[in-house]
Scaffold this motif. Sequence first.
Motif, PDB file in Angstrom:
ATOM      1  N   PRO A   1     -42.450   5.409   0.119  1.00 29.47           N
ATOM      2  CA  PRO A   1     -40.682   5.381  -0.194  1.00 29.47           C
ATOM      3  C   PRO A   1     -40.446   6.297  -1.478  1.00 29.47           C
ATOM      4  O   PRO A   1     -39.334   6.204  -1.127  1.00 29.47           O
ATOM      5  CB  PRO A   1     -40.445   3.923  -0.592  1.00 29.47           C
ATOM      6  N   SER A   2     -42.116   6.158  -2.421  1.00 26.69           N
ATOM      7  CA  SER A   2     -41.022   6.587  -3.004  1.00 26.69           C
ATOM      8  C   SER A   2     -41.416   7.743  -3.395  1.00 26.69           C
ATOM      9  O   SER A   2     -41.969   9.010  -4.132  1.00 26.69           O
ATOM     10  CB  SER A   2     -40.885   5.268  -4.874  1.00 26.69           C
ATOM     11  N   HIS A   3     -42.190   8.770  -2.390  1.00 31.05           N
ATOM     12  CA  HIS A   3     -42.170  10.252  -2.560  1.00 31.05           C
ATOM     13  C   HIS A   3     -41.163  11.620  -2.750  1.00 31.05           C
ATOM     14  O   HIS A   3     -41.380  11.977  -3.675  1.00 31.05           O
ATOM     15  CB  HIS A   3     -42.646  10.454  -0.698  1.00 31.05           C
TER      16      HIS A   3
ATOM     17  N   VAL B   1     -37.832  13.704   1.860  1.00 33.15           N
ATOM     18  CA  VAL B   1     -37.207  13.357   1.236  1.00 33.15           C
ATOM     19  C   VAL B   1     -35.998  12.733   1.294  1.00 33.15           C
ATOM     20  O   VAL B   1     -34.942  12.507   1.756  1.00 33.15           O
ATOM     21  CB  VAL B   1     -36.977  14.358  -0.474  1.00 33.15           C
ATOM     22  N   TYR B   2     -36.273  10.481   0.824  1.00 37.20           N
ATOM     23  CA  TYR B   2     -34.902   9.906   0.895  1.00 37.20           C
ATOM     24  C   TYR B   2     -33.635  10.453   0.229  1.00 37.20           C
ATOM     25  O   TYR B   2     -32.312  10.017   0.349  1.00 37.20           O
ATOM     26  CB  TYR B   2     -35.640   8.797   1.043  1.00 37.20           C
ATOM     27  N   THR B   3     -33.769  10.418  -0.180  1.00 36.74           N
ATOM     28  CA  THR B   3     -33.185  11.556  -1.351  1.00 36.74           C
ATOM     29  C   THR B   3     -33.264  11.970  -2.025  1.00 36.74           C
ATOM     30  O   THR B   3     -34.920  12.821  -2.451  1.00 36.74           O
ATOM     31  CB  THR B   3     -32.378  10.229  -2.397  1.00 36.74           C
ATOM     32  N   PHE B   4     -31.888  12.944  -2.988  1.00 33.19           N
ATOM     33  CA  PHE B   4     -32.377  14.520  -4.224  1.00 33.19           C
ATOM     34  C   PHE B   4     -31.773  14.139  -5.514  1.00 33.19           C
ATOM     35  O   PHE B   4     -30.794  13.357  -5.283  1.00 33.19           O
ATOM     36  CB  PHE B   4     -32.801  15.041  -3.845  1.00 33.19           C
ATOM     37  N   VAL B   5     -32.484  14.333  -6.510  1.00 35.46           N
ATOM     38  CA  VAL B   5     -31.877  14.393  -7.886  1.00 35.46           C
ATOM     39  C   VAL B   5     -30.421  15.616  -7.711  1.00 35.46           C
ATOM     40  O   VAL B   5     -30.949  16.643  -7.129  1.00 35.46           O
ATOM     41  CB  VAL B   5     -32.347  14.325  -8.713  1.00 35.46           C
TER      42      VAL B   5
ATOM     43  N   ILE C   1     -25.971  11.565   6.646  1.00 36.52           N
ATOM     44  CA  ILE C   1     -25.689  11.147   5.858  1.00 36.52           C
ATOM     45  C   ILE C   1     -25.774  10.955   4.978  1.00 36.52           C
ATOM     46  O   ILE C   1     -25.283  11.107   3.794  1.00 36.52           O
ATOM     47  CB  ILE C   1     -24.971   9.622   6.791  1.00 36.52           C
ATOM     48  N   GLN C   2     -27.222  10.209   4.965  1.00 36.90           N
ATOM     49  CA  GLN C   2     -27.581   9.853   3.711  1.00 36.90           C
ATOM     50  C   GLN C   2     -27.746  11.066   3.012  1.00 36.90           C
ATOM     51  O   GLN C   2     -28.315  10.743   0.834  1.00 36.90           O
ATOM     52  CB  GLN C   2     -29.870   9.325   4.018  1.00 36.90           C
ATOM     53  N   LEU C   3     -28.337  12.297   3.139  1.00 41.46           N
ATOM     54  CA  LEU C   3     -28.617  13.752   2.390  1.00 41.46           C
ATOM     55  C   LEU C   3     -27.935  14.501   2.210  1.00 41.46           C
ATOM     56  O   LEU C   3     -27.569  15.624   1.863  1.00 41.46           O
ATOM     57  CB  LEU C   3     -29.555  14.718   2.872  1.00 41.46           C
TER      58      LEU C   3
END
Lengths: 364, 627
Positions: free
Chosen positions: A227-229, B449-453, B52-54
């Motif tokens: 999950p935190s990849h 990656v599920y998100t990014f800074v 949408i998430q990204l």
Amino acid sequence: MMRGLKKWRLFGLAAALMAFLAACGEEQISTLQPAGQVAEDQFDLLLLSTGVMVFVIIVVSIIYVLAIIKFRRKKVGEDVIPEQVEGSKRLEFIWTAIPIAIVLFLAVPTVAVTYQLADVDDMGVVDAEGTPASVTVDVTAKLYWWEFAYPDLGIVTAQELVVPTDEPVYFNLTAADVKHSFWVPSIGGKTDANTDGVNTFYLTFDEESADLEDGVFYGKCAELCGPSHALMDFKVKALDEAEFQAWVAAMQESTGEAEGELAQEGQELFEQSCIACHATSGAGTTGGIAPNLATFGDRNRIAGYLPHSEENLKKWISEPQEYKPGNLMPDPGSLPGREGEAFSEEELDALAAYLFGLTVEDDM
Amino acid sequence: MSSTAQAQKKGFGATLWDYLTTVDHKKIAILYLVSGGFFFVVGGIEAMLIRIQLAVPANDFVSAGVYNQIMTMHGTTMIFLAAMPLLFAFMNAVVPLQIGARDVAFPFLNSLGFWLFFFGGVFLNLSWFLGGAPDAGWTSYASLAIASGGHGVDFYALGLQISGAGTLIAGINFLVTIINMRAPGMTYMRMPMFTWTTFIASALILFAFPPLTVGLFFLILDRMFFANFFAVEMGGNTIIWEHLFWIFGHPEVYILVLPAFGIFSEIFAIFSRKRLFGYSALVFATILIGFYGFMVWAHHMFTTGLGATANAIFAVATMAIAVPTGVKIFNWLLTIWGGNISFSTPMLYALGFIPSFVAGGVTGVMQAVAPLDYQLHDSYFIVAHFHYVIVGGVVLALLGGLHLYWPKMFGTMLSEKLGKITFALFFFGFHATFFIQHFLGLLGMPRRVYTFVGDQGWDLYNLISSVGAAFMALGVITLVINIIMTSVKNERVGNDPWEDGRTLEWAIPSPPPFYNFKQTPLVRGLDTYWIEKMEGNPEGMTYAEPIGDIHMPNNSIIPFIMSAGLFVAAFGALYFIDGDKAWPLPVLALGLLITLGSMAARSLKDDLGYHIHKEDLLKEGGQPGGH
């Protein structure tokens, strides 16, 4: 009027330049702004292959556009039946031979650089006195953090890799739990951290990181690891030789002792609840269960990605799953001596004072 | 007497029963089309959730764990449950017609292949409702897959095992069909290009799926019985999964793209009104690509640490694929060169394919440069690359093929106007979504990656990519509207609705009668229907035989039951792992019993089929070509 036009032109030029620079990304993480020999070699291959490929695209595009324009039905005529051409041996030869030549042209530097980047023969070579001629770092990737051990120097750190500039630095890379991949885009391409064995490679750091926006290069985990990849970031500090030696010396002497009343309170708390997993001295050769915190106060981020503030530290300690889902740090309540109780605000203040006081850069 | 006309006269229950039991390749094609289309929409919705998430940094539209499930299911669904079955839809609909056959070699197996795929796909997607979908990526690398909690990865392994068996069966069936069922005169070098690419892709399936089967069994056994194939601490090895997966996975790309090449070849010839330029070179290039496809798998593993020699060899081998692929591109260009180009919807897709696929091809060569790939691998650059290949190659072919073959499958034309709008929206959206992603990769953004800074230089590009994805969705919605409107209007068309058909399928009614050819045709050359048309033959074909009795296979529900048995057994196997319930073992046994029982029933009871009598064929009146 003319002056106004000129201004606009200047503006246009500036805008184009900005767009170009923006297209190259942030220098601490972009492969397009290489800051090390390996990344530079790779960037050169990028330019070479892109050039060749743009040539291919242009050739195809010309034939394609001409064909569509010249032979559209409107122009050719509704009922015209074109000649049913079977093919052409000569053309087949040409468009087989030329691509083969292009491929061979690309293959030569590809093979050469592949071997060059795999050359780690000088790793661990020692001089007459038995001192290693270069720095070797043992990297262990763990769910979701990075451990950097320097066995020859007797120090261990985590999350922020510190390296000397202008010399090859050698790496032994492995993973402790699941597969990860080590990547510092502006320094060099990635290598997988396998659970099965050790991968060796080298990188050189040609620029000091102090001049960068946050004073660090950005490193990433590039292989899906849970999950935190996405949050498994690390940072790289590239120091010149003298600074690096000073840092090593400071690390070897670091004790993890607090200064000041609040920090000492924090230390007591830490030694009750956290020390089982986290070491606070950088001296040593073996890794820990959790990141070594000897350089915590010098760090750039909390939990690898949050801004380095006391507030974020407190949030992170209080709710580790909220900020890095799937990571292995227990909730405060389940720590030794807590008996289900979370840290109070005062306790968090003390812990923060202690952890932010853990620094070796001040002693350099 | 077309099959749809027949269906319209029947009640819903009878129609449903007809489709559950059919062994007719044309109806199986429709089954593949409908279920593949459904999974394409599911995978598309997953893609939209990803974008949408990204769209913005630090988004919390979905959580990290759910994102990994969506991302995994998007890839798995699109490859195994959308692209492959949709290609099988066209292969089933067209290949037997193109070679002048009355059906595939093994109609029963054809049905079995479909139902295995269907139940495998349903099983895999039920994971959403039963504790969570697989979350280790469509590649399901062993260390992460073993560590993954819950049953997601079990759904993946068992579901793909079942649907993979269906694919293998379908592949073998097409191989045998193309080798054995060609009409008199249809030599190998007179086979239409789509038949050729189906042939080679089927051969690839035959050799590529067994390694996947082995890998999946290892994974299932590791998770069910702690067999330790991949457990490093017990002497296992995780890299072997990477090898097995990619020995399957790389040919899989060609399994998808070769039939796509075939569809485009048909489109180029038809809408340029010209025979394929360099037909024999195209055939040879297809064979060569299929062959090379097995020699390059380790280029997916350049960063794994195989060593410089392995990387160098696989780098050069990979680059070599560019040569036959280039040969194909240039032959297509020379096919339209000197032709008479009609910009009908299928042709728009084919013309859109050339620049898209060339872009995907050249980035492929760039990634073959192993040291450069150390930078590009597992970054958004590779995401851009494989979407250029899969969407720019395969999906454009599926959409183009859908418009091209819709009249042949359903007897009515999709709206050209809406078709062109679909193309414009989808094509623009596709490039807007994925072109920018090359740069995201070069700027250091890892994939999955599920998100990014924020403020890493990626924010704007991600937003652009998400906006592009919305256009692709609009395109697909337009297509659905088109399909509904066309079906409601239902204006019937004749044999050769595009008027420039060249191959046998265009010589018979749309949709064809259930026995396809009243008389087996005699094939007189490449593009045999074109030859007959040019010679002014009103029949559209020369016959190889007089009208006579036609032997037909019986419908059967056994393939459905056989597949359903494995579906039941998979649930038993899945919950057996928990070890805390009593019912999984009996369920596993029951499921296997159903499957084995239906196999026994099929084997022990002779099913000889039936004959359509000559008199009945004559009573229908008219000639096969006369409509």
